[in-house]
Enzyme design. Structure first.
Site, PDB file in Angstrom:
ATOM      1  N   GLY A   1      -1.265   9.060   2.327  1.00  0.00           N
ATOM      2  CA  GLY A   1       0.021   9.553   1.824  1.00  0.00           C
ATOM      3  C   GLY A   1       1.185   8.715   2.329  1.00  0.00           C
TER       4      GLY A   1
ATOM      5  N   GLY B   1       3.688   7.817   4.509  1.00  0.00           N
ATOM      6  CA  GLY B   1       4.022   8.157   5.886  1.00  0.00           C
ATOM      7  C   GLY B   1       5.401   7.684   6.284  1.00  0.00           C
TER       8      GLY B   1
ATOM      9  CE  LYS C   1       6.752  -0.240   2.854  1.00  0.00           C
ATOM     10  NZ  LYS C   1       6.110  -1.421   2.257  1.00  0.00           N
TER      11      LYS C   1
ATOM     12  CG  ASP D   1       8.459   4.531  13.688  1.00  0.00           C
ATOM     13  OD1 ASP D   1       7.876   4.295  12.602  1.00  0.00           O
ATOM     14  OD2 ASP D   1       9.037   3.651  14.366  1.00  0.00           O
TER      15      ASP D   1
ATOM     16  NE  ARG E   1       7.080   0.433  -2.563  1.00  0.00           N
ATOM     17  CZ  ARG E   1       5.980   0.490  -1.800  1.00  0.00           C
ATOM     18  NH1 ARG E   1       5.526  -0.599  -1.211  1.00  0.00           N
ATOM     19  NH2 ARG E   1       5.360   1.626  -1.607  1.00  0.00           N
TER      20      ARG E   1
ATOM     21  CG  ASP F   1      -4.202   2.650   1.131  1.00  0.00           C
ATOM     22  OD1 ASP F   1      -5.318   2.121   1.318  1.00  0.00           O
ATOM     23  OD2 ASP F   1      -3.245   2.466   1.877  1.00  0.00           O
ATOM     24  CG  ASN F   2      -1.972  -1.036   0.371  1.00  0.00           C
ATOM     25  OD1 ASN F   2      -1.183  -0.095   0.392  1.00  0.00           O
ATOM     26  ND2 ASN F   2      -2.418  -1.614   1.474  1.00  0.00           N
TER      27      ASN F   2
ATOM     28  CG  ASP G   1       1.407  -2.423   1.614  1.00  0.00           C
ATOM     29  OD1 ASP G   1       2.015  -3.266   2.317  1.00  0.00           O
ATOM     30  OD2 ASP G   1       0.923  -1.395   2.080  1.00  0.00           O
TER      31      ASP G   1
HETATM   32  P1  AMP Z   1       0.054   0.384   4.865  1.00  0.00           P
HETATM   33  O1  AMP Z   1      -0.639  -0.409   5.891  1.00  0.00           O
HETATM   34  O2  AMP Z   1       1.511   0.050   4.715  1.00  0.00           O
HETATM   35  O3  AMP Z   1      -0.635   0.370   3.520  1.00  0.00           O
HETATM   36  O4  AMP Z   1       0.069   1.899   5.372  1.00  0.00           O
HETATM   37  C1  AMP Z   1      -1.082   2.651   5.550  1.00  0.00           C
HETATM   38  C2  AMP Z   1      -0.701   4.069   5.853  1.00  0.00           C
HETATM   39  O5  AMP Z   1       0.027   4.141   7.078  1.00  0.00           O
HETATM   40  C3  AMP Z   1       0.187   4.728   4.807  1.00  0.00           C
HETATM   41  O6  AMP Z   1      -0.160   6.078   4.744  1.00  0.00           O
HETATM   42  C4  AMP Z   1       1.561   4.528   5.380  1.00  0.00           C
HETATM   43  O7  AMP Z   1       2.487   5.461   4.871  1.00  0.00           O
HETATM   44  C5  AMP Z   1       1.299   4.738   6.872  1.00  0.00           C
HETATM   45  N1  AMP Z   1       2.306   4.088   7.720  1.00  0.00           N
HETATM   46  C6  AMP Z   1       2.500   2.766   7.915  1.00  0.00           C
HETATM   47  N2  AMP Z   1       3.502   2.530   8.769  1.00  0.00           N
HETATM   48  C7  AMP Z   1       3.988   3.739   9.141  1.00  0.00           C
HETATM   49  C8  AMP Z   1       5.033   4.186  10.030  1.00  0.00           C
HETATM   50  N3  AMP Z   1       5.802   3.323  10.703  1.00  0.00           N
HETATM   51  N4  AMP Z   1       5.218   5.519  10.161  1.00  0.00           N
HETATM   52  C9  AMP Z   1       4.462   6.407   9.494  1.00  0.00           C
HETATM   53  N5  AMP Z   1       3.473   6.061   8.660  1.00  0.00           N
HETATM   54  C10 AMP Z   1       3.215   4.735   8.479  1.00  0.00           C
HETATM   55 MG    MG Z   2       0.355   0.670   1.773  1.00  0.00          MG
END
Ligand code: AMP
Ligand code: MG
Length: 481
Positions: A86, A88, A109, A121, A172, A248-249, A258
């Site tokens: 989800g 985050g 974002k 965070d 975004r 998820d990407n 992403d």
């Molecule tokens: P990503 O590596 O950007 O595809 O992120 C993978 C997952 O980690 C997704 O659910 C993101 O929303 C979550 N995520 C990445 N960075 C953060 C952050 N700084 N705080 C909270 N969730 C994060």
């Molecule tokens: Mg992602």
């Protein structure tokens, strides 16, 4: 302030998302506003740049017609299934229909934690925000389907990573944020109603002309396969390494989504990996078509029960579809390579002709972008050390050109329109981030300006086209930073 949202996603059941407001930040300050994109979306760029607009872009206020939410999705990360990821650190403000009649998502974002943050965070640092801004806008200018960057703003607050960094928020814009992982989220919960809704929504939104005679689910699989084949073919043609092709990407719309660890090849090295966490080279440059198929297979698995009651038969049908992917990809890739070589007609031997050239580049670690640009200018003679092999290949290329009656001038003109002079070089991105972190946005603005017209030689900025020096080689990128 109103954005003209009409919020299709908000009409879906509550289990698709969590309503959440962006968190307040101390002191919003503009880094960049994308005026052309704002206009495309029917937004007033000047209003976005006003204090009221910046408050929205930083998450301190929401547009009157927004219905902010974090979207639920699951995903395979490096091959392991995580049933709940989800948004985050992203919050969808809403979706709207743009000036061309296309529905677009507008998402912040780095705008604070959500129920999906899992201890993170919810924030983003200046570097990755500017990185995504420059890379995604460059991809768009290079003709690659991609999410876009509408704005980047500083929050006036620190974020804590390995070091303390300035915080920032990226706005975004995407055709949608539907991912393979969105389907997986509901398949993992055996929620067929949700899956049917998603299939119908995805078809209507992204593939309204799809042939639905064999049912919506198969129509969607076929359409996403084609879109992903085209997308990854373009990545390979430009030397782009996505770096984190988790499900998820992987966008259902077929957009590049992403930009965490994404990077462009300098030297042509098929096994090249940039991401620090991709230890086994799962997402290496040349693996991308195979991984796209792996991700599409995960998507196909989510719709098995929607396709038909006879599981054996359904699995056979889907398997047959997926087995067609390599051919669909090759066709898309051949078209890209043919264009890179200035050829007009499709011939069976094209892929082999191009691959033989790529083999020479790989052997000598030749700079990929410089080589093709020089080839387009008729000026590549000094690019390869193996002069004989290159001369022999050139003869074949010339014969192929003559066979379709393409003059050298025609071929060159076509080549200059698809082989860029400029790509976002990794060492330039790093320089830009270092300068911006120290308060100097000059390099960011210059990089962004030059990359807006990547197929034009811009002699005064030629330094941005040159490969990195030996000391700039060991480039590493990082996920989720
Ligand atoms: P990503 O590596 O950007 O595809 O992120 C993978 C997952 O980690 C997704 O659910 C993101 O929303 C979550 N995520 C990445 N960075 C953060 C952050 N700084 N705080 C909270 N969730 C994060
Ligand atoms: Mg992602």
């Amino acid at each position: 302030m109103r954005f003209g949202f009409d919020n299709r996603y908000a009409s879906f059941p509550g289990r698709f998302y969590a309503r959440v407001r962006p968190s307040e930040v101390r002191e919003p300050a503009a880094l960049a506003i994308n005026v052309a994109l704002a206009e495309e979306l029917g937004l007033d760029a000047a209003a976005l740049a006003s204090p009221e607009g910046l408050a929205i872009l930083a998450g301190n206020a929401v547009p009157d017609d927004a219905d902010p939410m974090a979207l639920a999705y699951a995903g395979h990360q490096f091959g392991s299934f995580v049933p709940q990821l989800g948004d985050g650190r992203a919050i969808l403000l809403g979706d709207l229909v743009d000036r061309h009649g296309r529905r677009r998502d507008v998402q912040l974002k780095g705008s604070g934690p959500t129920p999906f943050s899992r201890g993170g965070d919810g924030r983003a640092a200046l570097g990755p925000v500017l990185r995504e801004y420059v890379l995604s806008e460059a991809m768009h200018a290079l003709g690659v389907p991609t999410t876009r960057a509408l704005a980047a703003v500083l929050t006036g607050e620190p974020v804590y990573r390995d070091t303390v960094l300035p915080g920032a928020v990226l706005t975004r814009v995407a055709s949608s944020h539907l991912r393979v992982g969105t389907f997986q989220f509901f398949a993992a919960r055996r929620d067929l109603d949700a899956l049917s809704l998603l299939v119908a929504h995805a078809l209507e939104r992204h593939y309204p002309d799809a042939d639905r005679r064999e049912g919506d689910a198969l129509a969607l699989i076929d359409a996403v396969m084609k879109a992903q084949a085209k997308l990854v073919a373009k990545w390979l043609a430009l030397g782009f390494v996505h770096g984190v092709m988790n499900t998820d990407n992987t966008s259902i719309a077929g957009e590049t989504l992403d930009y965490g660890p994404a990077a462009f090849l300098d030297a042509y090295e098929p096994a090249r990996v940039f991401s620090s966490i991709d230890q086994n080279g799962r997402y290496a440059f040349a693996h991308q078509p195979r991984i796209a198929l792996w991700n599409l297979t995960r998507l196909a698995e989510t719709v098995i029960e929607l396709v038909g009651d006879d599981e054996t038969k359904t699995v056979a049908t889907l398997t047959e579809r997926l087995e067609g992917f390599p051919a669909i990809f090759e066709q898309a890739y051949a078209a890209e390579l043919r264009a890179k070589l200035g050829l007009r007609e499709a011939r069976d031997e094209d892929l082999e002709l191009a691959r033989d050239l790529l083999g020479l580049l790989a052997k000598e670690h030749t700079d990929y972008t410089v080589f093709f640009r020089r080839l387009a200018h008729g000026d590549a003679a000094d690019q390869l050390l193996d002069v004989e092999a290159f001369a022999a290949w050139t003869k074949r290329w010339e014969a192929r050109r003559e066979a379709e009656g393409t003059t050298e001038a025609d071929a060159r003109a076509r080549m200059l329109a698809v082989n860029p002079a400029f790509i976002p070089r990794n060492h330039r991105i790093e320089e830009m981030i270092a300068a911006a972190t120290a308060g100097d946005l000059g390099p960011f603005e210059r990089l962004h300006r030059v990359l807006a017209t990547p197929f034009e030689d811009q002699p005064q900025d030629a330094d941005l086209a040159t490969p990195p020096g030996d000391d700039q080689w060991q480039y590493r990128t990082f996920c989720g930073t």
